[in-house]
Motif scaffolding. Sequence first.
Motif, PDB file in Angstrom:
ATOM      1  N   ASN A 312       0.642  -1.205   0.028  1.00 51.66           N
ATOM      2  CA  ASN A 312       0.628   0.330  -0.248  1.00 51.66           C
ATOM      3  C   ASN A 312       0.548   1.359  -0.007  1.00 51.66           C
ATOM      4  O   ASN A 312       0.988   2.340  -0.421  1.00 51.66           O
ATOM      5  CB  ASN A 312      -0.762   0.306   1.339  1.00 51.66           C
ATOM      6  CG  ASN A 312      -2.264  -1.488   1.382  1.00 51.66           C
ATOM      7  OD1 ASN A 312      -3.030  -1.409   0.245  1.00 51.66           O
ATOM      8  ND2 ASN A 312      -1.768  -1.686   2.392  1.00 51.66           N
ATOM      9  N   GLN A 313       1.706   1.392   0.697  1.00 51.74           N
ATOM     10  CA  GLN A 313       2.678   2.576   0.549  1.00 51.74           C
ATOM     11  C   GLN A 313       4.822   1.699   0.370  1.00 51.74           C
ATOM     12  O   GLN A 313       4.557   0.739   0.504  1.00 51.74           O
ATOM     13  CB  GLN A 313       2.976   2.901   2.459  1.00 51.74           C
ATOM     14  CG  GLN A 313       1.953   3.289   2.943  1.00 51.74           C
ATOM     15  CD  GLN A 313       1.379   4.526   1.653  1.00 51.74           C
ATOM     16  OE1 GLN A 313       1.908   5.076   1.048  1.00 51.74           O
ATOM     17  NE2 GLN A 313       0.229   5.075   1.498  1.00 51.74           N
ATOM     18  N   PRO A 314       5.476   2.354   0.056  1.00 49.97           N
ATOM     19  CA  PRO A 314       6.883   2.272  -0.285  1.00 49.97           C
ATOM     20  C   PRO A 314       7.534   1.653   0.624  1.00 49.97           C
ATOM     21  O   PRO A 314       8.303   0.558   0.054  1.00 49.97           O
ATOM     22  CB  PRO A 314       7.036   3.745  -1.295  1.00 49.97           C
ATOM     23  CG  PRO A 314       6.218   4.128  -1.551  1.00 49.97           C
ATOM     24  CD  PRO A 314       5.488   4.312  -0.351  1.00 49.97           C
ATOM     25  N   GLU A 315       7.340   1.971   1.612  1.00 47.16           N
ATOM     26  CA  GLU A 315       7.910   1.582   2.284  1.00 47.16           C
ATOM     27  C   GLU A 315       7.286  -0.182   3.128  1.00 47.16           C
ATOM     28  O   GLU A 315       8.088  -0.805   3.864  1.00 47.16           O
ATOM     29  CB  GLU A 315       7.850   2.556   4.229  1.00 47.16           C
ATOM     30  CG  GLU A 315       6.256   2.723   4.939  1.00 47.16           C
ATOM     31  CD  GLU A 315       5.593   4.414   3.932  1.00 47.16           C
ATOM     32  OE1 GLU A 315       4.728   4.211   4.341  1.00 47.16           O
ATOM     33  OE2 GLU A 315       6.463   4.416   2.659  1.00 47.16           O
ATOM     34  N   ASP A 316       6.844  -0.750   2.341  1.00 49.87           N
ATOM     35  CA  ASP A 316       5.755  -1.343   3.254  1.00 49.87           C
ATOM     36  C   ASP A 316       6.617  -2.628   2.305  1.00 49.87           C
ATOM     37  O   ASP A 316       6.281  -3.870   2.511  1.00 49.87           O
ATOM     38  CB  ASP A 316       4.672  -2.162   2.357  1.00 49.87           C
ATOM     39  CG  ASP A 316       2.967  -1.512   2.778  1.00 49.87           C
ATOM     40  OD1 ASP A 316       3.351  -0.554   3.742  1.00 49.87           O
ATOM     41  OD2 ASP A 316       1.912  -0.973   2.016  1.00 49.87           O
ATOM     42  N   VAL A 317       7.677  -2.351   1.321  1.00 56.39           N
ATOM     43  CA  VAL A 317       8.246  -3.533   0.801  1.00 56.39           C
ATOM     44  C   VAL A 317       9.177  -3.789   1.791  1.00 56.39           C
ATOM     45  O   VAL A 317       9.749  -5.483   1.754  1.00 56.39           O
ATOM     46  CB  VAL A 317       8.603  -2.192  -0.480  1.00 56.39           C
ATOM     47  CG1 VAL A 317      10.265  -3.933  -1.111  1.00 56.39           C
ATOM     48  CG2 VAL A 317       8.239  -2.138  -1.026  1.00 56.39           C
ATOM     49  N   VAL A 318       9.672  -3.513   2.701  1.00 58.39           N
ATOM     50  CA  VAL A 318      10.562  -3.607   3.491  1.00 58.39           C
ATOM     51  C   VAL A 318      10.186  -4.714   4.473  1.00 58.39           C
ATOM     52  O   VAL A 318      11.100  -5.563   5.258  1.00 58.39           O
ATOM     53  CB  VAL A 318      11.464  -2.383   4.609  1.00 58.39           C
ATOM     54  CG1 VAL A 318      13.004  -2.914   4.843  1.00 58.39           C
ATOM     55  CG2 VAL A 318      11.899  -1.592   3.604  1.00 58.39           C
ATOM     56  N   ASP A 319       9.043  -3.807   5.230  1.00 62.59           N
ATOM     57  CA  ASP A 319       8.342  -5.271   5.677  1.00 62.59           C
ATOM     58  C   ASP A 319       7.965  -6.193   5.520  1.00 62.59           C
ATOM     59  O   ASP A 319       8.232  -7.293   6.506  1.00 62.59           O
ATOM     60  CB  ASP A 319       7.046  -4.129   6.417  1.00 62.59           C
ATOM     61  CG  ASP A 319       7.678  -3.074   7.072  1.00 62.59           C
ATOM     62  OD1 ASP A 319       8.444  -2.715   8.150  1.00 62.59           O
ATOM     63  OD2 ASP A 319       6.760  -2.223   7.302  1.00 62.59           O
ATOM     64  N   LEU A 320       7.485  -5.969   4.072  1.00 60.46           N
ATOM     65  CA  LEU A 320       7.530  -7.768   3.462  1.00 60.46           C
ATOM     66  C   LEU A 320       8.260  -8.726   3.382  1.00 60.46           C
ATOM     67  O   LEU A 320       8.119  -9.611   3.595  1.00 60.46           O
ATOM     68  CB  LEU A 320       5.790  -7.575   2.452  1.00 60.46           C
ATOM     69  CG  LEU A 320       5.213  -6.939   2.630  1.00 60.46           C
ATOM     70  CD1 LEU A 320       4.359  -6.352   1.514  1.00 60.46           C
ATOM     71  CD2 LEU A 320       3.528  -7.609   3.610  1.00 60.46           C
ATOM     72  N   PHE A 321       9.585  -7.879   3.075  1.00 60.38           N
ATOM     73  CA  PHE A 321      10.567  -8.922   2.896  1.00 60.38           C
ATOM     74  C   PHE A 321      10.887  -9.829   4.272  1.00 60.38           C
ATOM     75  O   PHE A 321      11.063 -10.152   4.411  1.00 60.38           O
ATOM     76  CB  PHE A 321      11.978  -7.514   2.489  1.00 60.38           C
ATOM     77  CG  PHE A 321      11.969  -7.915   1.359  1.00 60.38           C
ATOM     78  CD1 PHE A 321      12.906  -9.142   0.198  1.00 60.38           C
ATOM     79  CD2 PHE A 321      11.322  -7.158   0.274  1.00 60.38           C
ATOM     80  CE1 PHE A 321      12.519  -9.597  -1.314  1.00 60.38           C
ATOM     81  CE2 PHE A 321      11.601  -7.392  -1.994  1.00 60.38           C
ATOM     82  CZ  PHE A 321      12.664  -8.252  -2.182  1.00 60.38           C
ATOM     83  N   ASN A 322      10.861  -8.699   5.783  1.00 63.05           N
ATOM     84  CA  ASN A 322      11.220  -9.396   6.735  1.00 63.05           C
ATOM     85  C   ASN A 322       9.723  -9.957   7.199  1.00 63.05           C
ATOM     86  O   ASN A 322       9.902 -10.653   8.648  1.00 63.05           O
ATOM     87  CB  ASN A 322      12.038  -8.747   6.972  1.00 63.05           C
ATOM     88  CG  ASN A 322      12.622  -7.182   6.857  1.00 63.05           C
ATOM     89  OD1 ASN A 322      13.900  -7.826   6.420  1.00 63.05           O
ATOM     90  ND2 ASN A 322      13.079  -6.095   6.668  1.00 63.05           N
ATOM     91  N   THR A 323       9.261 -10.117   6.632  1.00 64.50           N
ATOM     92  CA  THR A 323       7.781 -10.909   7.597  1.00 64.50           C
ATOM     93  C   THR A 323       7.685 -12.111   6.311  1.00 64.50           C
ATOM     94  O   THR A 323       7.057 -12.475   5.698  1.00 64.50           O
ATOM     95  CB  THR A 323       6.744  -9.852   7.234  1.00 64.50           C
ATOM     96  OG1 THR A 323       6.471  -8.639   8.734  1.00 64.50           O
ATOM     97  CG2 THR A 323       5.311 -10.396   8.101  1.00 64.50           C
ATOM     98  N   LYS A 324       7.864 -13.332   7.031  1.00 60.43           N
ATOM     99  CA  LYS A 324       7.647 -14.382   6.622  1.00 60.43           C
ATOM    100  C   LYS A 324       6.318 -15.132   6.959  1.00 60.43           C
ATOM    101  O   LYS A 324       5.653 -15.162   7.711  1.00 60.43           O
ATOM    102  CB  LYS A 324       8.361 -15.901   7.459  1.00 60.43           C
ATOM    103  CG  LYS A 324       9.991 -14.923   7.512  1.00 60.43           C
ATOM    104  CD  LYS A 324       9.972 -15.728   5.892  1.00 60.43           C
ATOM    105  CE  LYS A 324      11.765 -15.777   5.868  1.00 60.43           C
ATOM    106  NZ  LYS A 324      11.720 -16.162   4.689  1.00 60.43           N
ATOM    107  N   ILE A 325       5.555 -15.327   5.604  1.00 62.97           N
ATOM    108  CA  ILE A 325       4.864 -16.392   5.489  1.00 62.97           C
ATOM    109  C   ILE A 325       3.677 -17.647   6.332  1.00 62.97           C
ATOM    110  O   ILE A 325       4.955 -18.023   6.741  1.00 62.97           O
ATOM    111  CB  ILE A 325       3.410 -15.933   3.956  1.00 62.97           C
ATOM    112  CG1 ILE A 325       3.889 -14.846   3.554  1.00 62.97           C
ATOM    113  CG2 ILE A 325       2.193 -16.989   3.895  1.00 62.97           C
ATOM    114  CD1 ILE A 325       3.981 -15.269   1.680  1.00 62.97           C
ATOM    115  N   ASN A 326       2.559 -17.587   7.151  1.00 63.37           N
ATOM    116  CA  ASN A 326       2.400 -18.723   7.837  1.00 63.37           C
ATOM    117  C   ASN A 326       1.723 -19.360   6.935  1.00 63.37           C
ATOM    118  O   ASN A 326       0.177 -19.683   6.736  1.00 63.37           O
ATOM    119  CB  ASN A 326       1.408 -18.485   9.463  1.00 63.37           C
ATOM    120  CG  ASN A 326       1.299 -19.235   9.903  1.00 63.37           C
ATOM    121  OD1 ASN A 326       1.556 -20.490   9.445  1.00 63.37           O
ATOM    122  ND2 ASN A 326       0.219 -19.521  10.841  1.00 63.37           N
TER     123      ASN A 326
END
Length: 352
Positions: A312-326
């Motif tokens: 949704n925001q450019p900064e989400d890219v970093v969070d999504l890279f660092n958050t593993k999917i369950n």
Amino acid sequence: MIRILTFFDCYNYGAYLQAYALHKFLIERGFENEFINYRTKKSINNEFNEELKPGAKNIKLYLKILFKVLNFKLYQRKLKKTKPIYVSADLRNMKFDKVIIGSDQIWCYTQEWGGIDTTYFSDNINAETIIAYAASLGPDNFNKQHPRSILRLMKKFDHVGVRDYNTLNFAKLARPDDKKGPHLVLDPTLIYDFNKEIKMPSVKNYIIFYSDKLEPSHDVIANVKKIAREKNLKIISLGKSYDWCDKNIISLAPFLWMGYMKNADMVITCMFHGLLFSVKFQTEFMMFLNEHRKNKCLDFLKRIDLENRVINQPEDVVDLFNTKINYKKVDSFLQTEIKHSKEFLISALTGN
């Protein structure tokens, strides 16, 4: 003999693989089948011209795209199908036993290559049993004003299975007296395993970018490139050329395309089948969407409780890279839905 009417001859990995998956699923269960090789010349020409357009001023890219087209045609030739049919009315004289219409966004009548084509709503289909399987309206909203001819034709189906809630609501409106459905089912790519077909690439440590032309914002791209550098990952685009990617693989076999998706460290996509194959192979992914994509992609993301994988925001890219999917939770949902989808299709074909 079961006949299948769907998009199987596009230059699109998801379209080919959904058709192939349904074809092979039926064969494994003893149902001989072939594709109704129907498509208007207008649709064929429009897609072909649009596919070649990016290479208009770049002969090297043009030749790569042309090779991609020829490669798809080679794989499409491997599917059993009727003689080519270019005019819908010519189907009237063909008598079928059972016809499956679907999968894919075959009911998206406003934005496909040939415009409104009522054939995919069963027009001119002469069959004892007509089944819709995993059909979709795509970006067309269920509560818009639909042509009367389409609403009338929807009543011809004996069984209706759709792949998203938007299309489910459409089917309920068009078929208010349907006591057998409609049913929400999975795309064929999720009910067939592809274990015998998938080809793995020799490369590792990469991010896949998979789109049909749509690109994320410049800020999102900048963040993707920054993370790729930090993690020593290459950015590989499949099927299309983007100058910000490290490598563009324009033409590759559908089964190698699957291997690239499965082996990726991260998939970044706006495509419905980019999403489905990421989930199927339990690959980390994130999505960028526009209004055209929301109906079909957000619907599935909500069903598997992963709508938080949308940028949704450019900064989400970093969070999504660092958050593993369950994926344990996702897999539990899928196993239930796979069972239901298979049972729906077999029951519709056998009458049991």
